[in-house]
Design a protein around this motif. Structure first.
Motif, mmCIF file in Angstrom:
data_model
loop_
_atom_site.group_PDB
_atom_site.id
_atom_site.type_symbol
_atom_site.label_atom_id
_atom_site.label_comp_id
_atom_site.label_asym_id
_atom_site.label_seq_id
_atom_site.Cartn_x
_atom_site.Cartn_y
_atom_site.Cartn_z
ATOM 1 N N GLU A 197 0.827 -1.208 0.000
ATOM 2 C CA GLU A 197 0.000 0.000 0.000
ATOM 3 C C GLU A 197 0.863 1.261 0.000
ATOM 4 N N LYS A 198 2.059 1.179 0.596
ATOM 5 C CA LYS A 198 2.968 2.326 0.597
ATOM 6 C C LYS A 198 3.533 2.595 -0.800
ATOM 7 N N ILE A 199 3.596 1.548 -1.616
ATOM 8 C CA ILE A 199 4.192 1.656 -2.953
ATOM 9 C C ILE A 199 3.183 2.157 -3.972
ATOM 10 N N LYS A 200 1.942 1.728 -3.827
ATOM 11 C CA LYS A 200 0.928 2.037 -4.830
ATOM 12 C C LYS A 200 0.760 3.545 -4.999
ATOM 13 N N GLY A 201 0.628 3.961 -6.227
ATOM 14 C CA GLY A 201 0.543 5.379 -6.543
ATOM 15 C C GLY A 201 1.875 5.983 -6.960
ATOM 16 N N SER A 202 2.966 5.208 -6.818
ATOM 17 C CA SER A 202 4.270 5.692 -7.300
ATOM 18 C C SER A 202 4.233 5.839 -8.814
ATOM 19 N N LYS A 203 4.805 6.908 -9.305
ATOM 20 C CA LYS A 203 4.913 7.070 -10.752
ATOM 21 C C LYS A 203 6.098 6.289 -11.310
ATOM 22 N N ILE A 204 7.175 6.213 -10.509
ATOM 23 C CA ILE A 204 8.357 5.457 -10.908
ATOM 24 C C ILE A 204 8.671 4.455 -9.802
ATOM 25 N N ASN B 183 3.336 -5.043 -12.501
ATOM 26 C CA ASN B 183 1.957 -4.925 -12.988
ATOM 27 C C ASN B 183 0.989 -4.722 -11.834
ATOM 28 N N ASP B 184 1.248 -5.396 -10.720
ATOM 29 C CA ASP B 184 0.385 -5.275 -9.545
ATOM 30 C C ASP B 184 0.455 -3.870 -8.948
ATOM 31 N N THR C 281 6.111 3.901 -14.839
ATOM 32 C CA THR C 281 7.318 3.267 -15.358
ATOM 33 C C THR C 281 7.989 2.489 -14.241
ATOM 34 N N THR C 282 8.393 1.262 -14.543
ATOM 35 C CA THR C 282 9.151 0.449 -13.600
ATOM 36 C C THR C 282 10.513 0.143 -14.204
ATOM 37 N N TYR C 283 11.549 0.278 -13.375
ATOM 38 C CA TYR C 283 12.907 -0.059 -13.784
ATOM 39 C C TYR C 283 13.393 -1.234 -12.946
ATOM 40 N N PRO D 258 5.385 -2.997 -22.187
ATOM 41 C CA PRO D 258 5.428 -1.523 -22.156
ATOM 42 C C PRO D 258 5.413 -1.015 -20.712
ATOM 43 N N GLY D 259 6.183 0.026 -20.467
ATOM 44 C CA GLY D 259 6.224 0.622 -19.138
ATOM 45 C C GLY D 259 7.211 -0.014 -18.191
ATOM 46 N N ILE D 260 7.914 -1.052 -18.653
ATOM 47 C CA ILE D 260 8.928 -1.718 -17.831
ATOM 48 C C ILE D 260 10.250 -1.691 -18.582
#
Length: 253
Positions: A180-187, A212-213, A218-220, A240-242
């Protein structure tokens, strides 16, 4: 704020000593990976997350002229071994280096660098000011850190969310409450060690599923081993996005 990947490799780095695989012999600069660390630069503060065995060279390569603090994720050698080299900043800045670490990391630093914490301090040794951290948010100047606990097999490891940027290494499992702390991160930055199953790290497929979850824009992937494959080949397979991070990549947050 900018974030620079100082290193994106796993504990042995890439290339691995005495390895002749196609990744370790690759001419692509993106396949040259120092031990994992990032540089976070805001208007008022510059900090690194982790100081592994390559810390000295990472500081030189990135031309870091001033450092306000080192934040530690956990106590494994590939994340703490370069701490002695903060001496150069002690000398230039004429002040102790701020170290942000939980109780286990503090104990490891005292064990690995006993001369730093000895009652009699030999001239020229690193000078540090320890700031204990846990799961409560903390600030270094304008940089606001929200710690995130992940599990590296049975070892708790800290990741950090800074505004809309989240950085996690050495994760195998993450609880629902910490997600829940991670969700909403743009990167989002997470570890993706290799394609084969591993006891204490996300595999490539597990890292993709986690990305994906979490749903970041964008995920690096970082903390990459030579077993994952050549950067160009793996990058072409990603959704896409990874993306794969690489040493020297700089993000503007």
């Amino acid at each position: 704020m900018t974030v620079t990947f100082l290193g994106t490799g796993t504990s042995q780095g890439v290339p691995v000593i005495a390895c002749g695989c196609e990744v370790c012999t690759s001419a692509d600069h993106r396949d040259k990976r120092l031990r994992s660390s990032i540089l976070v630069q805001a208007d008022d503060k510059t900090v690194v997350i982790d100081s592994g065995p390559d810390f000295r060279y990472q500081m030189l390569r990135a031309n870091v002229q001033h450092l306000d603090g080192v934040v530690y994720t956990h106590e494994h050698k590939d994340h703490i071994a370069g701490m002695d080299d903060i001496r150069a900043f002690n000398f230039k800045q004429q002040e102790a280096m701020n170290i942000y670490a939980d109780t286990r990391v503090q104990a490891a630093l005292m064990r690995e660098f006993p001369y730093v914490f000895a009652e009699f301090k030999y001239p020229g040794i690193p000078q540090v000011t320890i700031h204990p951290i846990g799961l409560e948010p903390f600030d270094i100047g304008s940089i606001h850190f929200v710690p995130i606990e992940v599990m590296h097999y049975k070892l708790p490891v800290l990741g950090f969310r800074i505004n809309d940027f989240t950085y996690i290494t050495d994760a195998k499992t993450v609880s629902e409450s910490e997600k829940e702390k991670i969700k909403g991160s743009k990167i989002l930055v997470i570890n993706a060690l290799q394609k084969q199953s591993h006891i204490s790290h996300f595999t490539l497929d597990e890292a993709i599923a986690f990305a994906n979850d979490m749903g970041a824009e964008t995920t690096y992937f970082t903390h990459i081993s030579h077993r994952l494959g050549k950067h160009a080949d793996v990058a072409a397979e990603l959704p896409p996005g990874i993306e794969l991070a690489y040493d020297g990549l700089t993000l503007t947050i």
